[in-house]
Design a protein around this motif. Structure first.
Motif, PDB file in Angstrom:
ATOM      1  N   GLN A   1       0.815  -1.218   0.000  1.00  0.00           N
ATOM      2  CA  GLN A   1       0.000   0.000   0.000  1.00  0.00           C
ATOM      3  C   GLN A   1       0.847   1.266   0.000  1.00  0.00           C
ATOM      4  OE1 GLN A   1      -3.220   0.092  -0.238  1.00  0.00           O
ATOM      5  NE2 GLN A   1      -3.833  -2.006   0.177  1.00  0.00           N
ATOM      6  N   LEU A   2       2.089   1.168   0.488  1.00  0.00           N
ATOM      7  CA  LEU A   2       2.975   2.336   0.589  1.00  0.00           C
ATOM      8  C   LEU A   2       4.286   2.042  -0.124  1.00  0.00           C
ATOM      9  CD1 LEU A   2       3.659   4.634   3.619  1.00  0.00           C
ATOM     10  CD2 LEU A   2       5.586   3.547   2.479  1.00  0.00           C
ATOM     11  N   GLN A   3       4.674   2.915  -1.041  1.00  0.00           N
ATOM     12  CA  GLN A   3       5.933   2.773  -1.759  1.00  0.00           C
ATOM     13  C   GLN A   3       6.737   4.067  -1.647  1.00  0.00           C
ATOM     14  OE1 GLN A   3       7.326   0.078  -3.777  1.00  0.00           O
ATOM     15  NE2 GLN A   3       5.873  -1.038  -2.472  1.00  0.00           N
ATOM     16  N   ILE A   4       8.062   3.930  -1.734  1.00  0.00           N
ATOM     17  CA  ILE A   4       8.958   5.066  -1.514  1.00  0.00           C
ATOM     18  C   ILE A   4       9.783   5.356  -2.764  1.00  0.00           C
ATOM     19  CG2 ILE A   4      10.841   6.004  -0.109  1.00  0.00           C
ATOM     20  CD1 ILE A   4      10.015   4.238   2.160  1.00  0.00           C
ATOM     21  N   VAL A   5       9.940   6.649  -3.068  1.00  0.00           N
ATOM     22  CA  VAL A   5      10.899   7.119  -4.072  1.00  0.00           C
ATOM     23  C   VAL A   5      12.029   7.800  -3.307  1.00  0.00           C
ATOM     24  CG1 VAL A   5      11.292   8.631  -6.049  1.00  0.00           C
ATOM     25  CG2 VAL A   5       9.103   7.440  -5.799  1.00  0.00           C
ATOM     26  N   PHE A   6      13.248   7.295  -3.453  1.00  0.00           N
ATOM     27  CA  PHE A   6      14.361   7.766  -2.648  1.00  0.00           C
ATOM     28  C   PHE A   6      15.082   8.949  -3.293  1.00  0.00           C
ATOM     29  CE2 PHE A   6      13.735   3.351  -1.384  1.00  0.00           C
ATOM     30  CZ  PHE A   6      13.734   3.455  -0.001  1.00  0.00           C
ATOM     31  N   GLN A   7      15.953   9.574  -2.490  1.00  0.00           N
ATOM     32  CA  GLN A   7      16.676  10.768  -2.921  1.00  0.00           C
ATOM     33  C   GLN A   7      17.650  10.453  -4.053  1.00  0.00           C
ATOM     34  OE1 GLN A   7      18.719  12.720   0.266  1.00  0.00           O
ATOM     35  NE2 GLN A   7      19.788  14.163  -1.049  1.00  0.00           N
ATOM     36  N   ASP A   8      18.437   9.407  -3.878  1.00  0.00           N
ATOM     37  CA  ASP A   8      19.494   9.073  -4.847  1.00  0.00           C
ATOM     38  C   ASP A   8      19.071   7.848  -5.634  1.00  0.00           C
ATOM     39  OD1 ASP A   8      21.733   8.608  -6.304  1.00  0.00           O
ATOM     40  OD2 ASP A   8      22.984   7.960  -4.619  1.00  0.00           O
ATOM     41  N   PRO A   9      18.569   8.015  -6.854  1.00  0.00           N
ATOM     42  CA  PRO A   9      18.099   6.851  -7.608  1.00  0.00           C
ATOM     43  C   PRO A   9      19.208   5.866  -7.930  1.00  0.00           C
ATOM     44  CG  PRO A   9      18.155   8.805  -9.018  1.00  0.00           C
ATOM     45  CD  PRO A   9      18.406   9.269  -7.613  1.00  0.00           C
TER      46      PRO A   9
ATOM     47  N   ARG B   1      16.786   8.099 -14.260  1.00  0.00           N
ATOM     48  CA  ARG B   1      16.837   7.094 -13.188  1.00  0.00           C
ATOM     49  C   ARG B   1      15.754   7.358 -12.147  1.00  0.00           C
ATOM     50  NH1 ARG B   1      22.665   7.213 -14.095  1.00  0.00           N
ATOM     51  NH2 ARG B   1      22.939   8.863 -12.537  1.00  0.00           N
ATOM     52  N   GLN B   2      15.476   8.638 -11.876  1.00  0.00           N
ATOM     53  CA  GLN B   2      14.418   8.937 -10.913  1.00  0.00           C
ATOM     54  C   GLN B   2      13.053   8.536 -11.475  1.00  0.00           C
ATOM     55  OE1 GLN B   2      14.116   8.851  -7.890  1.00  0.00           O
ATOM     56  NE2 GLN B   2      14.905  10.812  -7.156  1.00  0.00           N
ATOM     57  N   ARG B   3      12.867   8.656 -12.777  1.00  0.00           N
ATOM     58  CA  ARG B   3      11.625   8.196 -13.399  1.00  0.00           C
ATOM     59  C   ARG B   3      11.474   6.674 -13.273  1.00  0.00           C
ATOM     60  NH1 ARG B   3       9.335  11.918 -17.336  1.00  0.00           N
ATOM     61  NH2 ARG B   3      10.461  13.892 -17.202  1.00  0.00           N
ATOM     62  N   ILE B   4      12.585   5.963 -13.399  1.00  0.00           N
ATOM     63  CA  ILE B   4      12.556   4.507 -13.203  1.00  0.00           C
ATOM     64  C   ILE B   4      12.138   4.181 -11.772  1.00  0.00           C
ATOM     65  CG2 ILE B   4      13.976   2.419 -13.141  1.00  0.00           C
ATOM     66  CD1 ILE B   4      15.679   3.736 -15.395  1.00  0.00           C
ATOM     67  N   SER B   5      12.665   4.932 -10.800  1.00  0.00           N
ATOM     68  CA  SER B   5      12.297   4.728  -9.394  1.00  0.00           C
ATOM     69  C   SER B   5      10.802   4.958  -9.181  1.00  0.00           C
ATOM     70  CB  SER B   5      13.096   5.677  -8.496  1.00  0.00           C
ATOM     71  OG  SER B   5      14.469   5.415  -8.577  1.00  0.00           O
ATOM     72  N   ILE B   6      10.258   5.984  -9.824  1.00  0.00           N
ATOM     73  CA  ILE B   6       8.833   6.283  -9.697  1.00  0.00           C
ATOM     74  C   ILE B   6       8.001   5.166 -10.328  1.00  0.00           C
ATOM     75  CG2 ILE B   6       7.004   7.887 -10.370  1.00  0.00           C
ATOM     76  CD1 ILE B   6       9.154  10.120 -10.242  1.00  0.00           C
ATOM     77  N   ALA B   7       8.429   4.680 -11.492  1.00  0.00           N
ATOM     78  CA  ALA B   7       7.716   3.579 -12.145  1.00  0.00           C
ATOM     79  C   ALA B   7       7.710   2.341 -11.250  1.00  0.00           C
ATOM     80  CB  ALA B   7       8.369   3.277 -13.489  1.00  0.00           C
ATOM     81  N   ARG B   8       8.840   2.043 -10.630  1.00  0.00           N
ATOM     82  CA  ARG B   8       8.915   0.884  -9.727  1.00  0.00           C
ATOM     83  C   ARG B   8       7.971   1.060  -8.538  1.00  0.00           C
ATOM     84  NH1 ARG B   8      14.514  -0.244  -6.723  1.00  0.00           N
ATOM     85  NH2 ARG B   8      14.017   1.853  -5.965  1.00  0.00           N
ATOM     86  N   ALA B   9       7.887   2.272  -8.021  1.00  0.00           N
ATOM     87  CA  ALA B   9       7.039   2.518  -6.862  1.00  0.00           C
ATOM     88  C   ALA B   9       5.556   2.369  -7.181  1.00  0.00           C
ATOM     89  CB  ALA B   9       7.316   3.920  -6.312  1.00  0.00           C
TER      90      ALA B   9
ATOM     91  N   VAL C   1      14.075  15.276  -5.572  1.00  0.00           N
ATOM     92  CA  VAL C   1      14.630  16.145  -6.615  1.00  0.00           C
ATOM     93  C   VAL C   1      15.847  16.925  -6.133  1.00  0.00           C
ATOM     94  CG1 VAL C   1      12.433  16.386  -7.840  1.00  0.00           C
ATOM     95  CG2 VAL C   1      12.993  18.003  -6.012  1.00  0.00           C
ATOM     96  N   SER C   2      16.328  16.652  -4.917  1.00  0.00           N
ATOM     97  CA  SER C   2      17.417  17.474  -4.374  1.00  0.00           C
ATOM     98  C   SER C   2      18.731  17.264  -5.118  1.00  0.00           C
ATOM     99  CB  SER C   2      17.605  17.185  -2.876  1.00  0.00           C
ATOM    100  OG  SER C   2      17.977  15.835  -2.685  1.00  0.00           O
ATOM    101  N   ALA C   3      18.904  16.108  -5.767  1.00  0.00           N
ATOM    102  CA  ALA C   3      20.160  15.831  -6.475  1.00  0.00           C
ATOM    103  C   ALA C   3      20.071  16.125  -7.968  1.00  0.00           C
ATOM    104  CB  ALA C   3      20.555  14.367  -6.264  1.00  0.00           C
ATOM    105  N   LEU C   4      18.975  16.758  -8.416  1.00  0.00           N
ATOM    106  CA  LEU C   4      18.748  16.948  -9.844  1.00  0.00           C
ATOM    107  C   LEU C   4      18.987  18.391 -10.274  1.00  0.00           C
ATOM    108  CD1 LEU C   4      15.429  14.900 -10.211  1.00  0.00           C
ATOM    109  CD2 LEU C   4      17.780  14.088 -10.484  1.00  0.00           C
ATOM    110  N   ASP C   5      19.348  18.570 -11.543  1.00  0.00           N
ATOM    111  CA  ASP C   5      19.437  19.910 -12.120  1.00  0.00           C
ATOM    112  C   ASP C   5      18.061  20.564 -12.125  1.00  0.00           C
ATOM    113  OD1 ASP C   5      22.168  19.961 -12.716  1.00  0.00           O
ATOM    114  OD2 ASP C   5      21.851  18.783 -14.529  1.00  0.00           O
TER     115      ASP C   5
END
Length: 608
Positions: free
Chosen positions: A420-428, A488-496, A510-514
């Motif tokens: 029911q709960l999934q996480i997207v982390f800071q560093d993909p 890579r962050q989009r991949i993390s979101i898809a996995r979540a 998004v803290s590590a992104l341009d």
């Protein structure tokens, strides 16, 4: 000797540029990294070099310092006032005399730049001893403590006896600044020195850099992708894209009247106070419709409500922070949550030290809310997330997530919670298995106990998620290292999202992104939250990002919730002193341009 000729010689030297760079080009064996870079800097001038990852700005700075990696070569001319010849053709011995003395550099990550086996006081002293600017090690030791005091490290004598790992990130950056300024250099290069710092520490370090270079008359070349920082620090700006300077001018001119399309795109993506007609953040691709702020606007900014497009609001909460409307069961309910950790003994007979990570916090999150958790390092945010995800157990209190009680639950009872709960982390890159293909990474949550998904359905669901996060279908067969940070962050979101959770937790996503990639990912998150009717818990120390994406927010400090409520209320009318400090320290492009314009206006009136 004629005294007047001596005066003229000193005046001519002062009139010469501090740094003259002509036709600098940097290339590896198979790729051009920087091409035709030109820069003239005067003494005491503050110049910003801005661009995204891969633009060539860091390669430019390392070329100036003579620190290019093996296999990378530079051609052109670099001249520094007071030094003969071209620095690009200088020997290692000559550059060693220049680095740390005439020109110095503050790096992005101080922990990798400092010697982990050496106390920080001797490291500062070593810079002065090596260049023979002090007589004797005792004098160097005393001056090292004085330098640590000048960068406002608390208890500098004690800090001098600490190892780098025993200091916080902001304190380590202050040590780096003390080392850089120890020999009163004429040129200071700062390469993303505040990117990894909390907002209040970032403001303190920037103020310290400004104060230090002003007092010493040091020239400053400040390298960053953060336009609000450049608007705060620099007088002149160079914009780099793909190894080429595409625009140059005063900060006010470049940021309010950009001439190049790429500059306009960077400005648009950096301006979290502006949105397009659909209420989405501008990106580099959609920046054609963006109108840069005018001087009159930044001196009298528009109300926040007119800058941000309206968003459908969850019914106003009543009761506990972030709580639901009366009679509606919250999807997350936290009551009197306490988490205490035991640290090792300091001696054989001493009691174990206790660290109170969470001190009895309570809040509710209603289904469909965009709920922000704001706080700096050490506030308890990460501990809270671990407990919400069932990865840690509370010391006391109750935590219910999607109907599942976390406190005291066995591992087998937490299977439903994690679905029911999934996480997207800071560093993909750190959260994606580098040995797995994207197909396997995204499908991994489907392999949880109790889930039966055949391979054909797995492939179909992965294809659907790749389309949902705007990645091409052939991404499924590639590895994480073959993608950019934003991809890579989009991949993390898809996995979540593949297991259709009710709650999405985004931990500093998004803290590590341009800035341009940040805008794309924030738009994507916002779209997916609406499309899949998710409850979003968004954790960050970046107040501007939380303000854009969240409806309600709690502010955490030292394990406690010090303030909570509707986002606009918290930001426009903060009640707690800590919240006011956070809001005051946060930086936005418009606020920094407004401050710069107000200062210019004040100087103009003072000269009348």
């Amino acid at each position: 000797m004629n005294p007047s000729s001596s005066i003229n010689t000193e005046a001519d030297a002062a009139a010469d540029p501090l740094l003259q760079v002509t036709g600098l080009s940097v290339a590896s064996r198979d790729r051009q990294l920087v091409q035709g870079f030109n820069l003239t800097m005067n003494r005491g001038e503050r110049v910003g070099l801005i661009g995204e990852s891969g633009s060539g700005k860091s390669m430019t700075s390392t070329a100036l310092m003579g620190l290019l990696p093996e296999g990378v070569n530079a051609v052109g001319t670099v001249r520094l006032a007071g030094r003969e010849g071209n620095l690009l053709t200088a020997s290692d011995r000559q550059m060693c005399r220049i680095r740390g003395n005439d020109m110095t550099m503050v790096f992005q990550e101080p922990l990798t730049a400092l010697n982990p086996l050496m106390k920080v006081g001797p490291q500062v002293a070593e810079v002065m001893v090596k260049h023979k600017n002090v007589t004797g090690r005792r004098a160097a030791k005393n001056k090292a403590v004085a330098m640590l005091a000048s960068v406002r490290l608390p208890d500098p004598a004690q800090a001098a006896q600490a190892y780098p790992h025993q200091l916080s990130g902001g304190q380590r950056q202050r040590v780096m600044l003390a080392m850089a300024l120890a020999n009163d250099p004429e040129l200071l290069l700062c390469d993303e020195p505040t990117t990894a710092l909390d907002v209040t520490v970032q403001r303190q370090v920037l103020d310290l850099i400004l104060e230090s270079v002003r007092q010493r008359g040091t020239g400053l070349l400040f390298i960053t992708h953060d336009l609000s920082v450049v608007a705060n620090v620099c007088d002149r700006v160079l914009v780099m894209n793909k190894g080429v300077v595409v625009e140059e001018g005063s900060a006010a001119e470049v940021f309010t009247r950009p001439r190049h399309a790429y500059t306009r795109g960077l400005l648009a993506a950096s301006d979290l106070d502006a949105s397009d007609e659909d209420g989405r953040l501008f990106t580099v691709a959609s920046a054609a419709a963006y109108v840069p702020p005018k001087i009159k606007e930044v001196l009298a900014p528009m109300p926040a409500a007119t800058l941000r497009a309206p968003r459908s609001q969850v019914p106003e909460s009543h009761g506990s922070p972030g709580g639901p409307a009366t009679g509606v069961e919250p999807v997350i309910s936290v009551k009197n949550l306490v988490r205490t950790y035991q640290r090792g003994r300091t001696s054989l007979f001493a009691k174990p030290l206790e660290v109170q990570a969470l001190r009895g916090i309570s809040f509710d999150v209603q289904a469909g809310q965009r709920f922000g958790v704001v706080g700096e390092s050490g506030s308890g945010k990460s501990t809270l997330l671990r407990i919400l995800a069932g990865l840690d157990q509370p010391t006391s209190g109750s935590v219910r997530v999607a109907g599942n009680e976390v406190a005291g639950a066995r591992e087998s009872a937490l299977v439903d919670l994690r679905r029911q709960l999934q996480i997207v982390f800071q560093d993909p890159m750190g959260s994606l298995n580098p040995r797995m293909r994207v197909q396997e990474i995204i499908a991994e949550p489907l392999l949880a106990p109790g889930q039966k998904v055949d391979s054909a359905r797995q492939r179909r669901l992965v294809a659907q998620m790749l389309a949902a996060v705007d990645l091409p279908a052939d991404s499924a067969g590639r590895f994480p290292h073959q993608f950019s940070g934003g991809q890579r962050q989009r991949i993390s979101i898809a996995r979540a999202l593949i297991c259709e959770p009710r709650i999405l937790v985004a931990d500093e996503p998004v803290s590590a992104l341009d800035v341009s990639v940040r805008a794309q990912v924030l738009n994507l998150l916002s779209d997916l939250v609406d499309q899949y009717q998710l409850t979003l818990v968004f954790v960050s120390h970046d107040l501007g990002v939380v303000r854009h994406i969240c409806d309600n927010v709690v502010v955490m400090n030292q394990g406690e919730i010090v303030e909570s409520g509707a986002t606009e209320q918290i930001y426009e009318h903060p009640q707690h002193e800590y919240t006011r400090t956070l809001v005051g320290a946060s930086m936005s492009l418009r606020s920094e341009l407004a401050a710069r314009a107000a200062q210019s206006k004040g100087r103009f009136h003072a000269n009348l």
